[in-house]
Write a protein that holds these residues in place. Structure first.
Motif, mmCIF file in Angstrom:
data_model
loop_
_atom_site.group_PDB
_atom_site.id
_atom_site.type_symbol
_atom_site.label_atom_id
_atom_site.label_comp_id
_atom_site.label_asym_id
_atom_site.label_seq_id
_atom_site.Cartn_x
_atom_site.Cartn_y
_atom_site.Cartn_z
ATOM 1 N N ILE A 104 35.774 28.994 44.553
ATOM 2 C CA ILE A 104 36.107 30.400 44.852
ATOM 3 C C ILE A 104 35.267 31.313 43.960
ATOM 4 O O ILE A 104 34.542 32.180 44.437
ATOM 5 N N PRO A 108 31.276 35.079 43.953
ATOM 6 C CA PRO A 108 30.958 36.349 43.282
ATOM 7 C C PRO A 108 29.829 36.177 42.268
ATOM 8 O O PRO A 108 28.965 37.069 42.131
ATOM 9 N N PHE A 111 26.601 36.017 44.143
ATOM 10 C CA PHE A 111 26.293 37.357 44.633
ATOM 11 C C PHE A 111 25.605 38.177 43.546
ATOM 12 O O PHE A 111 24.620 38.857 43.789
ATOM 13 N N ASN A 298 18.612 39.615 50.718
ATOM 14 C CA ASN A 298 20.045 39.696 50.930
ATOM 15 C C ASN A 298 20.648 38.530 51.709
ATOM 16 O O ASN A 298 21.861 38.464 51.882
ATOM 17 N N ARG A 301 23.166 36.834 49.602
ATOM 18 C CA ARG A 301 24.380 37.629 49.393
ATOM 19 C C ARG A 301 25.294 37.551 50.609
ATOM 20 O O ARG A 301 26.505 37.432 50.487
ATOM 21 N N ALA A 304 27.018 34.366 50.530
ATOM 22 C CA ALA A 304 28.102 34.271 49.550
ATOM 23 C C ALA A 304 29.423 34.709 50.166
ATOM 24 O O ALA A 304 30.495 34.310 49.725
ATOM 25 N N ALA A 305 29.350 35.526 51.224
ATOM 26 C CA ALA A 305 30.579 35.956 51.888
ATOM 27 C C ALA A 305 31.043 34.956 52.945
ATOM 28 O O ALA A 305 32.222 34.941 53.290
ATOM 29 N N VAL A 306 30.129 34.151 53.479
ATOM 30 C CA VAL A 306 30.546 33.228 54.547
ATOM 31 C C VAL A 306 30.615 31.764 54.116
ATOM 32 O O VAL A 306 31.298 30.960 54.756
ATOM 33 N N PRO A 308 32.346 30.499 51.678
ATOM 34 C CA PRO A 308 33.678 30.037 51.276
ATOM 35 C C PRO A 308 34.442 29.265 52.357
ATOM 36 O O PRO A 308 35.389 28.556 52.031
ATOM 37 N N LEU B 24 34.187 42.229 42.599
ATOM 38 C CA LEU B 24 33.699 40.905 42.213
ATOM 39 C C LEU B 24 34.402 40.421 40.948
ATOM 40 O O LEU B 24 34.723 39.238 40.813
ATOM 41 N N ALA B 27 37.656 39.111 41.948
ATOM 42 C CA ALA B 27 37.490 37.830 42.642
ATOM 43 C C ALA B 27 37.185 36.687 41.681
ATOM 44 O O ALA B 27 37.438 35.523 41.986
ATOM 45 N N PRO B 59 39.895 32.983 51.385
ATOM 46 C CA PRO B 59 39.535 34.104 52.271
ATOM 47 C C PRO B 59 39.563 35.464 51.572
ATOM 48 O O PRO B 59 38.753 36.345 51.910
ATOM 49 N N THR B 61 38.679 36.188 48.446
ATOM 50 C CA THR B 61 37.389 36.325 47.759
ATOM 51 C C THR B 61 36.270 36.567 48.758
ATOM 52 O O THR B 61 35.405 37.423 48.542
ATOM 53 N N ALA B 62 36.303 35.810 49.847
ATOM 54 C CA ALA B 62 35.256 35.977 50.854
ATOM 55 C C ALA B 62 35.242 37.426 51.340
ATOM 56 O O ALA B 62 34.175 38.027 51.484
ATOM 57 N N VAL B 65 33.723 39.690 48.632
ATOM 58 C CA VAL B 65 32.265 39.545 48.581
ATOM 59 C C VAL B 65 31.654 40.218 49.803
ATOM 60 O O VAL B 65 30.609 40.871 49.714
ATOM 61 N N GLY B 66 32.323 40.092 50.960
ATOM 62 C CA GLY B 66 31.822 40.724 52.182
ATOM 63 C C GLY B 66 31.749 42.241 52.041
ATOM 64 O O GLY B 66 30.743 42.852 52.405
ATOM 65 N N SER B 68 31.586 43.930 49.229
ATOM 66 C CA SER B 68 30.529 44.213 48.255
ATOM 67 C C SER B 68 29.155 44.147 48.926
ATOM 68 O O SER B 68 28.279 44.971 48.652
ATOM 69 N N TYR B 69 29.003 43.161 49.794
ATOM 70 C CA TYR B 69 27.719 43.005 50.497
ATOM 71 C C TYR B 69 27.386 44.269 51.280
ATOM 72 O O TYR B 69 26.283 44.793 51.224
ATOM 73 N N VAL B 72 26.623 47.257 48.836
ATOM 74 C CA VAL B 72 25.386 47.143 48.064
ATOM 75 C C VAL B 72 24.166 47.180 48.975
ATOM 76 O O VAL B 72 23.169 47.831 48.658
ATOM 77 N N THR B 73 24.225 46.527 50.134
ATOM 78 C CA THR B 73 23.043 46.545 51.009
ATOM 79 C C THR B 73 22.802 47.943 51.565
ATOM 80 O O THR B 73 21.658 48.339 51.757
ATOM 81 N N ASP B 76 21.171 49.780 48.866
ATOM 82 C CA ASP B 76 19.858 49.157 48.698
ATOM 83 C C ASP B 76 18.883 49.746 49.729
ATOM 84 O O ASP B 76 17.766 50.133 49.395
#
Lengths: 565, 93
Positions: A104, A108, A111, A298, A301, A304-306, A308, B24, B27, B59, B61-62, B65-66, B68-69, B72-73, B76
């Protein structure tokens, strides 16, 4: 293949399951064909596979989907599938289930760190983590230290993938306790085929095979997680059986057999194992290879979300170790001793129709081939870039590099094979345990370097050495309470206290403190700083930004171009 | 330096990075706080709390992170357009 493996079947030790064996052999052959075919998949037009970017990084062009399968196959190895449920079956939560929080908190961390490493590597054409350290610090000693740590930590990891295949073969009834060579022949055949298509296709082979392997393993785990609880009277019963076994007092130690739910005394062990393992995983060269093979900054990154989803599967797979307790699975090895590593293969064989057990066993065996291929490529790249090119042939061109790397990948794999066949399995397990401690010692050089040049290169080197020495000694001093052997585990008290923690984390703290203190000292002494060829802008570059080699062409007056690559 | 250090991105707005950083950090830290979940009850479908709670965090955490993605993108992209747009104008003049 079947003509070669069937005669071995006539062993007295274990009955051969013909149907399951046939399914495994057919799937294995299919995967081998895919592996050779992969050479043509998205192959570079002009160069073929004659550079490390092409052979060793799959053309640096993997998108989100391919990366998901590739990293899934790379990080969640066959050994994980075999060892985590085995640990749950044998001693419960602290040694097994920590894999869930581990995978888990991993994402992060990935990422935060990995897109910076991707960017700087894209700009400078770095292929290995040691390439980056070399470019950042300009210190040969530090580069070689990082490269050697990577290679040494990876070798036993590859060997353990073989242990995973061996567990499957043993359960299928192949192998005999009487003839060592005969026992290992199927394993040798599997590995020769693996070595051949890795040599031919490079990183594209495991990327393609990972897709097949993942579909198989998801199928096997989803079916098992729904069906087995129904068969054994629900999770209530399964956890009941597990609690009874783990709470029972072991006659050998006079303590409970295992841990069902950690008490206050094991909190620190549990969370340091999870955190230390998560920090270490992306220092392994094979993880970095997966990251650098992606197409854009990216991609990692997004992954990192998928990724898990694999952690969820790993969690359920871990619980199959408990299901095996309630099922009364008996993991008896060829020599008659209990071998926990056999628990999951045996569970599938005992409780499912032979053809389905075959699919599950094939998923585990193929699951060993994917990471073994990536690991051997990553170790070969380290050898080529940071030992062969940096120390022996500084003027090696990309074609020579690819050639050396292909040969090195063979050497690495056969080294691992000899390791497993020639030595006791526990030697590989001990080495892998040490490898995890060692690889974390490259974290300060690599990760701090992604953000700052504050640390002095020689301070990082001394810190690395201090961490390695402490970690090795501390791991040696852990004595297995039953067998009285050294390297009995990866948990020890923080020196001077009773707090039990993961040895790698203490070694890492020592490493970091030494590096920080010596950085202050060395700066005060005005010891020379190495040349840093990276610039701030490199760490945020994306796929559309020009590589440094291209910038050099664009601004030829700026320099001679030497010293960049 | 042999080549000029051409910035690849414009200056950052701290907002998205702070939000992503907090997500993050949660998480990472929450799943490691063992005292919060080292207990048997309440069970879920026969599974002790210790086990299902940790699985539940996969899920969660996922999702973090999603998010955050996305944050940040997006930032970016804006920062890249800030420098690339400027460079295109320069060339056109």
């Amino acid at each position: 293949m079947s003509g070669l493996t069937v005669p071995l079947a006539a062993t007295p030790d274990r009955p051969v399951n013909g149907i399951a064996l046939t399914v495994v052999v057919v799937l294995f052959a299919l995967v081998a064909v895919l592996g050779f075919f992969a050479a043509r998949w998205r192959a570079g037009k002009e160069t073929g596979l004659h550079s490390l970017d092409e052979w060793g990084l799959g053309g640096r062009g993997f998108g989100t989907w391919v990366t998901w399968f590739l990293l899934g196959g790379d990080l969640y190895t066959a050994y994980t599938f075999v060892a985590v449920p085995a640990a749950m079956w044998a001693t419960g939560a602290v040694s097994g289930f920590f894999a869930v929080p581990y995978t888990i908190v991993l994402y992060p961390i990935v990422f935060l760190l990995m897109s910076r490493l991707w960017s700087v590597s894209h700009r400078h054409g770095f292929v290995t983590p040691a390439d980056f350290v070399g470019g950042r610090y300009g210190s040969r000693a530090l580069t070689v230290a990082v490269a050697l740590t990577g290679i040494v930590a990876t070798m036993p990891y590859i060997a353990l993938q073989l242990v995973g295949i061996k567990a499957v073969l043993t359960v299928l009834g192949l192998g005999s306790a009487q003839n060592v060579l005969l026992t290992d022949l199927p394993l040798i055949i599997a590995f020769v085929v693996l070595a051949a298509y890795t040599y031919t296709s490079g990183l594209r082979a495991p990327a393609l095979i990972a897709v097949v392997k993942d579909l198989l393993i998801y199928l096997a785990v989803i079916v098992a997680v729904i069906y087995l609880p129904l068969k054994f009277g629900g999770w209530d019963n399964i956890f009941g059986a597990a609690q009874t076994k783990l709470d029972a007092i072991s006659p050998a130690t006079g303590k409970p057999t295992g841990v069902f739910i950690p008490g206050a005394a094991s909190y620190s062990a549990y969370w340091t194992l999870a955190l230390g393992s998560a920090m270490a995983l992306f220092m392994y060269p094979h993880s970095v290879t997966g990251v650098l093979a992606t197409k854009s900054r990216n991609t990692i990154r997004k992954n990192a979300a998928v990724l898990p989803l694999y952690s969820l599967m790993l969690g359920f797979l871990a619980l199959l170790g408990y299901a095996a307790i309630s099922a009364g699975t008996k993991p008896i090895d060829l020599n008659g001793a209990v071998n926990p590593q056999l628990v999951v293969p045996q569970l599938f064989l005992d409780n499912f129709p032979a053809w389905f057990a075959g699919i599950a066993l094939a998923a585990i065996a193929i699951g060993a081939l994917v990471p073994a291929a990536i690991m051997s490529i990553a170790a070969a790249n380290l050898f080529t870039r940071n030992i062969y090119r940096d120390l022996i042939r500084p003027d090696a061109d990309p074609k020579q590099e690819a050639k050396v790397s292909k040969i090195a990948s063979l050497v690495v794999k056969f080294g691992a094979l000899i390791f497993v066949i020639g030595m006791d399995q526990s030697a590989a397990i001990n080495m892998q345990l040490l490898g995890g401690i060692w690889i974390l010692q490259t974290f300060p050089a690599i990760v701090a370097g992604l953000y700052t040049r504050w640390f002095h290169r020689w301070a990082l080197f001394v810190g690395w050495a201090a961490g390695i020495i402490y970690g090795t000694v501390a791991a040696y001093n852990v004595v297995n309470p039953v067998t009285k052997a050294n390297f009995g585990g990866s948990i020890a008290a923080i020196p001077g206290t009773n707090v039990q923690v993961y040895i790698a984390v203490v070694a890492f703290a020592i490493n970091l403190i030494v590096a920080a203190v010596l950085s202050l000292v060395f700066r005060a002494m005005k010891l020379p700083d190495g040349k840093d060829i990276t610039r701030n802008s490199d760490y945020g570059a994306d796929e559309n930004d020009p590589k440094v080699a291209e910038l050099e062409r664009e601004y030829p007056l700026g320099g001679t171009g030497r010293g960049i690559l | 330096m042999s080549t000029p250090d051409v910035p690849t991105r414009g200056p950052a707005r701290p907002g998205p990075y702070i939000v992503a950083g907090v997500l993050l950090a949660i998480a990472i830290l929450v799943p490691l706080f063992v005292p919060a979940y080292s207990m048997d009850k309440p069970r879920l479908g026969g599974m002790p709390f210790f086990y299902w709670y940790q699985m539940l965090w996969v899920p969660i955490t996922a999702g973090m992170v999603g998010i955050s993605y996305r944050l940040v993108t997006k930032e970016d992209r804006r920062r890249r357009e800030a420098v690339r747009g400027a460079r295109t104008e320069e060339r056109e003049q």
